[in-house]
Design a protein around this motif. Structure first.
Motif, short mmCIF file in Angstrom:
data_model
loop_
_atom_site.label_atom_id
_atom_site.label_comp_id
_atom_site.label_asym_id
_atom_site.label_seq_id
_atom_site.Cartn_x
_atom_site.Cartn_y
_atom_site.Cartn_z
N ASP A 122 0.91 -1.28 0.03
CA ASP A 122 0.13 -0.09 0.00
C ASP A 122 0.84 1.27 0.17
N ASP A 123 0.12 2.46 0.39
CA ASP A 123 1.01 3.88 0.20
C ASP A 123 2.07 3.83 1.21
N GLN A 124 2.09 3.05 2.14
CA GLN A 124 3.27 2.95 3.21
C GLN A 124 4.68 2.34 2.58
N SER A 154 7.27 1.87 -0.60
CA SER A 154 7.77 2.36 -1.79
C SER A 154 9.02 1.63 -2.25
N ARG A 191 7.14 3.51 5.22
CA ARG A 191 7.04 5.03 5.73
C ARG A 191 6.98 4.95 7.11
#
Lengths: 119, 114
Positions: B62-64, B66, B80
């Motif tokens: 998910d967006d956490q 990268s 993150r």
């Protein structure tokens, strides 16, 4: 979606004996790739053997061989002359074919089976 | 024999902190992957990467999360704001072709979130 099932959580074999680890999978693809990976206590994932679904001949790598039954969607691993160093977790994995240039394809793993080789 | 190298081998971090897991793939490999294994469970796909972009990612990614290939040799996974459930073994892998010959995995980074 593809699924990989390893129904035996653990097995044990006497050193020098033969053991077979089971794996079944489910897919609608006609061509794909199957793998067995070994994970010893060091936790590193090591490729043991691979099979291409369009090849009827079962893959063999030294003491390791597979019994690939495409119609039954079964892919078992046979370890002959088991050695203490074969003690590890073994994962069966499925990869569907890549249709796009540059696209890499993920592995779908089963839950794994813990194999213990007894001296 | 060429290896995929992962550092650190073990990282402990506090919940909410950012972590970066580092990987050096095999030098002539073009395809890169991150997988994770929660203790005692199966290995799960996170993300695949080719030509400096993500090829595929799972619902876990998910967006956490990268990924980056900052300098042509390293391949990093950043989380993150870590959560307790991010505690797992994280494996980097690489392949020269599209993976059908099998990947080469690194030895993993054990991430413990406290």
């Amino acid at each position: 979606a593809q699924t990989v099932t390893q129904s035996q959580p653990e097995m044990s074999v006497q050193e020098a004996e033969t053991v077979t680890l089971s794996c079944t999978y489910d897919t609608s693809e006609n061509n794909y790739y199957l793998f067995w990976y070994k994970q010893p206590p060091s936790r590193q994932m090591i490729l043991v053997i691979r099979q291409e679904a369009y090849k009827q001949q079962n893959a063999t790598e030294n003491r390791f061989s597979v019994n690939f039954q495409k119609a039954a969607k079964s892919f078992s691993l046979k370890i002959s002359d088991s050695q203490l160093g074969d003690t590890a977790m073994y994962f069966c994995a499925f990869m569907k074919p890549m249709r796009l240039t540059g696209a890499n394809s993920k592995l779908t793993f089963g839950k794994g089976i813990t194999l213990s080789v007894r001296p | 024999e060429p290896e995929v190298t992962q550092t650190p081998s073990h990282q402990v971090t506090q919940m909410g902190q950012e972590v970066i897991l580092r990987c050096v793939p095999i030098s002539n490999h073009l395809y890169f992957y991150w997988y994770r294994q929660i203790l005692g469970q199966k290995v799960e796909f996170l993300v695949s990467f080719y030509n400096n972009e993500i090829s595929e990612k799972s619902e876990i990614f998910d967006d956490q999360f990268s990924v980056e290939r900052p300098d042509g040799s390293n391949f990093t996974l950043k989380i993150r704001s870590t959560k307790l459930e991010d505690s797992a073994m994280y494996f980097c892998a690489s392949s020269r072709g599209q993976g059908k010959q099998g990947y080469t995995f690194g030895s993993g980074t054990r991430l413990t979130v406290v």
